[in-house]
Design a protein around this motif. Structure first.
Motif, PDB file in Angstrom:
ATOM      1  N   PHE A  53       0.838  -1.206   0.000  1.00  0.00           N
ATOM      2  CA  PHE A  53       0.000   0.000   0.000  1.00  0.00           C
ATOM      3  C   PHE A  53       0.870   1.253   0.000  1.00  0.00           C
ATOM      4  N   PHE A  54       1.822   1.329   0.927  1.00  0.00           N
ATOM      5  CA  PHE A  54       2.690   2.501   1.015  1.00  0.00           C
ATOM      6  C   PHE A  54       3.600   2.605  -0.213  1.00  0.00           C
ATOM      7  N   GLU A  55       4.053   1.467  -0.717  1.00  0.00           N
ATOM      8  CA  GLU A  55       4.927   1.484  -1.895  1.00  0.00           C
ATOM      9  C   GLU A  55       4.166   1.974  -3.125  1.00  0.00           C
ATOM     10  N   ARG A  56       2.896   1.602  -3.234  1.00  0.00           N
ATOM     11  CA  ARG A  56       2.068   2.064  -4.357  1.00  0.00           C
ATOM     12  C   ARG A  56       1.911   3.578  -4.308  1.00  0.00           C
ATOM     13  N   LEU A  57       1.742   4.109  -3.112  1.00  0.00           N
ATOM     14  CA  LEU A  57       1.624   5.562  -2.986  1.00  0.00           C
ATOM     15  C   LEU A  57       2.959   6.241  -3.319  1.00  0.00           C
ATOM     16  N   LYS A  58       4.046   5.638  -2.903  1.00  0.00           N
ATOM     17  CA  LYS A  58       5.363   6.191  -3.215  1.00  0.00           C
ATOM     18  C   LYS A  58       5.584   6.262  -4.719  1.00  0.00           C
ATOM     19  N   ASN A  59       5.095   5.269  -5.453  1.00  0.00           N
ATOM     20  CA  ASN A  59       5.360   5.162  -6.880  1.00  0.00           C
ATOM     21  C   ASN A  59       4.358   5.912  -7.756  1.00  0.00           C
ATOM     22  N   LEU A  60       3.521   6.730  -7.153  1.00  0.00           N
ATOM     23  CA  LEU A  60       2.656   7.607  -7.947  1.00  0.00           C
ATOM     24  C   LEU A  60       3.521   8.569  -8.760  1.00  0.00           C
ATOM     25  N   PRO A  61       2.954   9.185  -9.805  1.00  0.00           N
ATOM     26  CA  PRO A  61       3.734  10.142 -10.592  1.00  0.00           C
ATOM     27  C   PRO A  61       4.370  11.229  -9.725  1.00  0.00           C
ATOM     28  N   SER A  62       5.497  11.721 -10.154  1.00  0.00           N
ATOM     29  CA  SER A  62       6.242  12.733  -9.404  1.00  0.00           C
ATOM     30  C   SER A  62       5.376  13.935  -9.070  1.00  0.00           C
ATOM     31  N   ASN A  63       5.515  14.413  -7.832  1.00  0.00           N
ATOM     32  CA  ASN A  63       4.803  15.603  -7.324  1.00  0.00           C
ATOM     33  C   ASN A  63       3.307  15.383  -7.084  1.00  0.00           C
ATOM     34  N   THR A  64       2.805  14.179  -7.317  1.00  0.00           N
ATOM     35  CA  THR A  64       1.401  13.908  -7.007  1.00  0.00           C
ATOM     36  C   THR A  64       1.228  13.836  -5.495  1.00  0.00           C
ATOM     37  N   GLN A  65       0.297  14.610  -4.977  1.00  0.00           N
ATOM     38  CA  GLN A  65       0.022  14.568  -3.548  1.00  0.00           C
ATOM     39  C   GLN A  65      -1.018  13.483  -3.245  1.00  0.00           C
ATOM     40  N   VAL A  66      -1.107  13.108  -1.984  1.00  0.00           N
ATOM     41  CA  VAL A  66      -2.112  12.149  -1.537  1.00  0.00           C
ATOM     42  C   VAL A  66      -3.147  12.896  -0.700  1.00  0.00           C
ATOM     43  N   LEU A  67      -4.413  12.637  -0.975  1.00  0.00           N
ATOM     44  CA  LEU A  67      -5.499  13.210  -0.182  1.00  0.00           C
ATOM     45  C   LEU A  67      -6.264  12.067   0.464  1.00  0.00           C
ATOM     46  N   LEU A  68      -6.072  11.877   1.764  1.00  0.00           N
ATOM     47  CA  LEU A  68      -6.799  10.870   2.518  1.00  0.00           C
ATOM     48  C   LEU A  68      -8.191  11.405   2.832  1.00  0.00           C
ATOM     49  N   TYR A  69      -9.219  10.622   2.506  1.00  0.00           N
ATOM     50  CA  TYR A  69     -10.610  11.056   2.685  1.00  0.00           C
ATOM     51  C   TYR A  69     -11.266  10.200   3.769  1.00  0.00           C
ATOM     52  N   ILE A  70     -11.612  10.838   4.905  1.00  0.00           N
ATOM     53  CA  ILE A  70     -12.304  10.157   5.999  1.00  0.00           C
ATOM     54  C   ILE A  70     -13.767  10.586   5.962  1.00  0.00           C
ATOM     55  N   HIS A  71     -14.637   9.661   5.620  1.00  0.00           N
ATOM     56  CA  HIS A  71     -16.059   9.944   5.413  1.00  0.00           C
ATOM     57  C   HIS A  71     -16.785  10.212   6.724  1.00  0.00           C
ATOM     58  N   GLY A  72     -18.050  10.595   6.589  1.00  0.00           N
ATOM     59  CA  GLY A  72     -18.849  10.946   7.749  1.00  0.00           C
ATOM     60  C   GLY A  72     -19.835   9.875   8.188  1.00  0.00           C
ATOM     61  N   PHE A  73     -20.754  10.285   9.021  1.00  0.00           N
ATOM     62  CA  PHE A  73     -21.786   9.460   9.645  1.00  0.00           C
ATOM     63  C   PHE A  73     -22.703   8.807   8.610  1.00  0.00           C
ATOM     64  N   ASN A  74     -23.103   7.555   8.898  1.00  0.00           N
ATOM     65  CA  ASN A  74     -24.122   6.851   8.125  1.00  0.00           C
ATOM     66  C   ASN A  74     -23.723   6.658   6.656  1.00  0.00           C
ATOM     67  N   ASN A  75     -22.428   6.512   6.405  1.00  0.00           N
ATOM     68  CA  ASN A  75     -21.930   6.253   5.055  1.00  0.00           C
ATOM     69  C   ASN A  75     -21.438   4.817   4.959  1.00  0.00           C
ATOM     70  N   THR A  76     -21.807   4.127   3.902  1.00  0.00           N
ATOM     71  CA  THR A  76     -21.285   2.793   3.643  1.00  0.00           C
ATOM     72  C   THR A  76     -20.577   2.781   2.296  1.00  0.00           C
ATOM     73  N   ALA A  77     -19.866   1.688   2.028  1.00  0.00           N
ATOM     74  CA  ALA A  77     -18.875   1.675   0.954  1.00  0.00           C
ATOM     75  C   ALA A  77     -19.431   2.036  -0.425  1.00  0.00           C
ATOM     76  N   GLU A  78     -20.340   1.232  -0.947  1.00  0.00           N
ATOM     77  CA  GLU A  78     -20.716   1.410  -2.345  1.00  0.00           C
ATOM     78  C   GLU A  78     -21.776   2.489  -2.596  1.00  0.00           C
ATOM     79  N   PRO A  79     -22.781   2.633  -1.744  1.00  0.00           N
ATOM     80  CA  PRO A  79     -23.725   3.720  -2.012  1.00  0.00           C
ATOM     81  C   PRO A  79     -23.130   5.106  -1.775  1.00  0.00           C
ATOM     82  N   ASP A  80     -22.113   5.209  -0.897  1.00  0.00           N
ATOM     83  CA  ASP A  80     -21.670   6.530  -0.448  1.00  0.00           C
ATOM     84  C   ASP A  80     -20.167   6.768  -0.605  1.00  0.00           C
TER      85      ASP A  80
END
Length: 324
Positions: A53-80
């Motif tokens: 997982f970390f290696e895949r993020l490291k190998n993204l194109p140069s200068n690409t930033q990572v945006l971690l998205y932490i969802h909110g209340f009452n959200n499930t994987a596929e509908p939301d």
């Protein structure tokens, strides 16, 4: 799409690389472990493990930033969660190009019952958000250890990491950094994030102050930006739900920080009253995506901070306007 979660899997809880993994919607017990995975398609997930997982993020194109998205209340994987993450990625690509930032959802175990069960559902999710702090803190430790090992290599990872936490996802963020700081860093945390964006945060409005539950969050990042709206209808509902525990408190996502003067200088508050209901009718709560082809001013503000490394203008208290 890469993602990490502390949802309890349907399969064995023992982590195993390259296995198919699934997370039943009604199985909402928070695991103490994090599962590092890839989404291949709808309801099609593979566990890849933290090193890959970390290696895949490291190998993204140069200068690409990572945006971690932490969802909110009452959200499930596929509908939301995944559709919102895909829309977030599409908007970022549209506004800044396909290699500007890579969105990675962090999924915690929400419930998904009927609207009639709102208060019970809310409390179930609040308990899950609290319980998730330990697992998410362990993820931070794994990343910090990986980052330290990387520093000794000829080509270490220098990628910039940002967090967008929405609604009750800010409770997960708060608990994770508090646990991490208390148990792994003796009351201090390293500044490993470029920006932390707290959007419509369902936490008390003085939680960032010294001695409070989220006091470590500003120290984990270069910039901490709080987006709030006084007419966010989810905030009064949250306040009502908290009456069950005889707790009455103003929410950060409705008022912004209670007292900016006592907070570190890297904390900014942004008033989104001018457009939050336009981008999320009628609740005015999920206002960071798009409507009618127009990108939210809140997201554009975040992208500018990610691009420049600074919040502009430099006013600690700002009001965003929407050009209709």
């Amino acid at each position: 799409m890469l993602f990490a979660t502390n949802r309890t899997p349907k399969e064995s809880q023992r982590s195993k690389r390259n296995r198919k993994i699934s997370f039943p919607v009604q199985k909402t017990r928070a695991s103490l472990d994090m599962y590092f995975c890839e989404r291949n398609g709808v309801d099609d997930y593979t566990e890849i493990g933290s090193p890959a997982f970390f290696e895949r993020l490291k190998n993204l194109p140069s200068n690409t930033q990572v945006l971690l998205y932490i969802h909110g209340f009452n959200n499930t994987a596929e509908p939301d969660i995944f559709p919102n993450a895909e829309e977030l990625q599409r908007l970022i690509d549209q506004e800044r190009g396909s290699n500007f930032a890579h969105v990675v959802p962090l999924m915690w175990p929400c419930d998904d019952d009927s609207p009639a069960a709102f208060i019970d559902d809310y409390w179930d999710d609040q308990k899950a958000a609290d319980a998730s702090g330990i697992a998410f803190a362990r993820m931070l430790t794994k990343f910090d250890n990986w980052r330290k090992a990387e520093a000794a290599k000829p080509n270490p990872c220098t990628r910039r990491i940002n967090i967008l936490a929405h609604s009750m996802g800010n409770r997960v963020l708060r608990n994770a950094i508090a646990t991490w700081g208390k148990h792994d860093h003796t009351g201090q945390v390293p500044q490993i994030f470029r920006n932390i964006f707290m959007v419509a945060a369902d936490v008390i409005n003085h939680c960032l102050e010294p001695g409070e539950a989220a006091e470590f969050v500003p120290y984990a990042c270069r910039n901490l930006v709080v987006y709030y709206a006084n007419d966010d209808l989810a905030m009064p509902a949250s306040k009502l739900a908290n009456l069950k525990n005889k707790t009455v408190s103003r929410r950060l996502g409705m008022t912004g920080p209670e007292n900016m003067e006592v907070l570190p200088k890297n904390v900014f508050e942004v008033d989104c009253d001018d457009f939050n209901n336009t981008f999320d009718k009628p609740k005015g709560h999920s206002y960071f995506l798009a409507v009618n082809g127009k990108t939210s001013p809140a997201l554009l503000h975040m992208l500018a901070a990610m691009e420049k490394g600074r919040v502009t203008p430099n006013d600690r208290s700002q009001e965003l306007e929407y050009d209709r």
